[in-house]
Design a protein around this motif. Structure first.
Motif, mmCIF file in Angstrom:
data_model
loop_
_atom_site.group_PDB
_atom_site.id
_atom_site.type_symbol
_atom_site.label_atom_id
_atom_site.label_comp_id
_atom_site.label_asym_id
_atom_site.label_seq_id
_atom_site.Cartn_x
_atom_site.Cartn_y
_atom_site.Cartn_z
ATOM 1 N N SER A 5 -29.125 49.829 28.533
ATOM 2 C CA SER A 5 -27.740 49.426 28.796
ATOM 3 C C SER A 5 -26.755 50.338 28.075
ATOM 4 O O SER A 5 -25.706 50.687 28.621
ATOM 5 C CB SER A 5 -27.516 47.968 28.393
ATOM 6 N N ARG A 6 -27.083 50.751 26.864
ATOM 7 C CA ARG A 6 -26.205 51.689 26.145
ATOM 8 C C ARG A 6 -26.151 53.043 26.867
ATOM 9 O O ARG A 6 -25.094 53.640 26.986
ATOM 10 C CB ARG A 6 -26.685 51.890 24.716
ATOM 11 N N LEU A 7 -27.303 53.509 27.329
ATOM 12 C CA LEU A 7 -27.352 54.785 28.028
ATOM 13 C C LEU A 7 -26.563 54.733 29.326
ATOM 14 O O LEU A 7 -25.767 55.641 29.618
ATOM 15 C CB LEU A 7 -28.804 55.182 28.308
ATOM 16 N N VAL A 8 -26.736 53.677 30.106
ATOM 17 C CA VAL A 8 -26.013 53.550 31.369
ATOM 18 C C VAL A 8 -24.511 53.423 31.113
ATOM 19 O O VAL A 8 -23.702 54.029 31.810
ATOM 20 C CB VAL A 8 -26.553 52.346 32.182
ATOM 21 N N ALA A 9 -24.123 52.659 30.100
ATOM 22 C CA ALA A 9 -22.702 52.521 29.767
ATOM 23 C C ALA A 9 -22.113 53.871 29.363
ATOM 24 O O ALA A 9 -21.020 54.237 29.807
ATOM 25 C CB ALA A 9 -22.526 51.499 28.649
ATOM 26 N N ALA A 10 -22.833 54.611 28.536
ATOM 27 C CA ALA A 10 -22.337 55.912 28.080
ATOM 28 C C ALA A 10 -22.202 56.880 29.252
ATOM 29 O O ALA A 10 -21.171 57.566 29.391
ATOM 30 C CB ALA A 10 -23.276 56.485 27.021
ATOM 31 N N GLY A 60 -23.489 38.063 31.257
ATOM 32 C CA GLY A 60 -23.097 37.534 32.561
ATOM 33 C C GLY A 60 -22.164 38.470 33.305
ATOM 34 O O GLY A 60 -21.647 39.443 32.750
ATOM 35 N N LEU A 61 -21.952 38.174 34.579
ATOM 36 C CA LEU A 61 -21.171 39.065 35.440
ATOM 37 C C LEU A 61 -19.685 39.084 35.097
ATOM 38 O O LEU A 61 -19.054 40.139 35.135
ATOM 39 C CB LEU A 61 -21.366 38.687 36.907
ATOM 40 N N THR A 62 -19.115 37.942 34.782
ATOM 41 C CA THR A 62 -17.696 37.923 34.418
ATOM 42 C C THR A 62 -17.454 38.738 33.163
ATOM 43 O O THR A 62 -16.515 39.537 33.094
ATOM 44 C CB THR A 62 -17.213 36.472 34.205
ATOM 45 N N ASN A 63 -18.305 38.557 32.184
ATOM 46 C CA ASN A 63 -18.184 39.349 30.961
ATOM 47 C C ASN A 63 -18.506 40.817 31.208
ATOM 48 O O ASN A 63 -18.005 41.683 30.488
ATOM 49 C CB ASN A 63 -19.079 38.785 29.864
ATOM 50 N N ALA A 64 -19.337 41.114 32.200
ATOM 51 C CA ALA A 64 -19.637 42.505 32.535
ATOM 52 C C ALA A 64 -18.391 43.206 33.056
ATOM 53 O O ALA A 64 -18.103 44.347 32.688
ATOM 54 C CB ALA A 64 -20.755 42.579 33.570
ATOM 55 N N VAL A 65 -17.641 42.521 33.917
ATOM 56 C CA VAL A 65 -16.387 43.090 34.422
ATOM 57 C C VAL A 65 -15.409 43.281 33.267
ATOM 58 O O VAL A 65 -14.774 44.339 33.133
ATOM 59 C CB VAL A 65 -15.782 42.192 35.533
ATOM 60 N N THR A 70 -12.630 46.627 29.310
ATOM 61 C CA THR A 70 -12.376 46.874 27.886
ATOM 62 C C THR A 70 -12.815 48.267 27.490
ATOM 63 O O THR A 70 -12.089 48.987 26.793
ATOM 64 C CB THR A 70 -13.115 45.827 27.027
ATOM 65 N N GLY A 71 -13.990 48.668 27.928
ATOM 66 C CA GLY A 71 -14.462 50.017 27.631
ATOM 67 C C GLY A 71 -13.538 51.081 28.192
ATOM 68 O O GLY A 71 -13.250 52.086 27.536
ATOM 69 N N MET A 72 -13.041 50.862 29.397
ATOM 70 C CA MET A 72 -12.124 51.817 30.019
ATOM 71 C C MET A 72 -10.825 51.918 29.229
ATOM 72 O O MET A 72 -10.326 53.010 28.970
ATOM 73 C CB MET A 72 -11.853 51.402 31.461
ATOM 74 N N VAL A 73 -10.264 50.780 28.813
ATOM 75 C CA VAL A 73 -9.011 50.791 28.056
ATOM 76 C C VAL A 73 -9.202 51.471 26.700
ATOM 77 O O VAL A 73 -8.365 52.279 26.275
ATOM 78 C CB VAL A 73 -8.459 49.354 27.888
ATOM 79 N N VAL A 74 -10.309 51.180 26.033
ATOM 80 C CA VAL A 74 -10.582 51.817 24.737
ATOM 81 C C VAL A 74 -10.765 53.321 24.918
ATOM 82 O O VAL A 74 -10.261 54.123 24.116
ATOM 83 C CB VAL A 74 -11.820 51.173 24.071
ATOM 84 N N MET A 75 -11.454 53.719 25.978
ATOM 85 C CA MET A 75 -11.643 55.140 26.246
ATOM 86 C C MET A 75 -10.308 55.838 26.479
ATOM 87 O O MET A 75 -10.053 56.911 25.930
ATOM 88 C CB MET A 75 -12.554 55.342 27.459
ATOM 89 N N LEU A 133 -17.048 49.043 37.795
ATOM 90 C CA LEU A 133 -18.382 49.507 38.200
ATOM 91 C C LEU A 133 -19.242 49.871 36.997
ATOM 92 O O LEU A 133 -20.452 49.607 36.987
ATOM 93 C CB LEU A 133 -18.255 50.695 39.153
ATOM 94 N N ALA A 134 -18.631 50.459 35.971
ATOM 95 C CA ALA A 134 -19.383 50.798 34.758
ATOM 96 C C ALA A 134 -19.881 49.529 34.064
ATOM 97 O O ALA A 134 -21.019 49.478 33.589
ATOM 98 C CB ALA A 134 -18.507 51.613 33.807
ATOM 99 N N GLY A 135 -19.039 48.502 34.015
ATOM 100 C CA GLY A 135 -19.465 47.239 33.420
ATOM 101 C C GLY A 135 -20.594 46.587 34.194
ATOM 102 O O GLY A 135 -21.555 46.071 33.601
#
Length: 146
Positions: A5-10, A60-65, A70-75, A133-135
């Motif tokens: 999951s870390r690799l796919v997220a990165a 879960g899916l809601t938290n995945a979105v 969140t990852g996009m905003v932080v990036m 999509l990344a989430g």
């Protein structure tokens, strides 16, 4: 702890950073030297995906979105901050600032100027859809390869 999951997220955020960097370049002033612009943004995407998104997978899916957004905003925040810091350093080497506090304040002013420049529909939509999509991809990787 490294996991899928870390690799796919990165990789997902790095790919998103690569696409958006290509979309940003035509919006900037003509003749601007981008140098390591795309490479730095991709590295930021890799780091944020690994640290922020990969750690929050499996809820879960809601938290995945929400995780993807969140990852996009932080990036985007860190990319604006680092690119603003680079531009401030470039200007400081030409003695554009009277003191160190003025130079530090300029980082945020330059980052805000960049944020206003990139706040156009196609970039915002790319960031939102890419973040979602990344989430989802991160959540799928967590479920598939725990």
């Amino acid at each position: 702890m490294p996991d899928a999951s870390r690799l796919v997220a990165a990789l997902s955020l790095a790919f998103l950073a690569f696409i958006v960097s290509g979309q940003i370049m035509p919006l900037m002033t003509e003749g601007m030297d981008f140098g390591w612009f795309t490479h730095v943004n991709v590295a930021i995407g890799l780091a944020i995906g690994w640290v922020v998104m990969g750690d929050r997978a499996g809820r879960g899916l809601t938290n995945a979105v929400n995780n993807g957004l969140t990852g996009m905003v932080v990036m985007v925040f860190w990319a604006l901050f680092i690119q603003g810091g680079y531009e401030m350093t470039r200007r400081a080497m030409r003695n554009r600032y009277d003191g160190p506090l003025e130079a530090l304040a300029a980082i945020f002013q330059i980052g805000l100027d960049y944020a206003i420049t990139i706040f156009v529909t196609h970039i915002v939509m790319t960031l939102i859809v890419g973040g979602i999509l990344a989430g989802l991809a991160t959540e799928y990787a967590w479920r598939q390869w725990r």
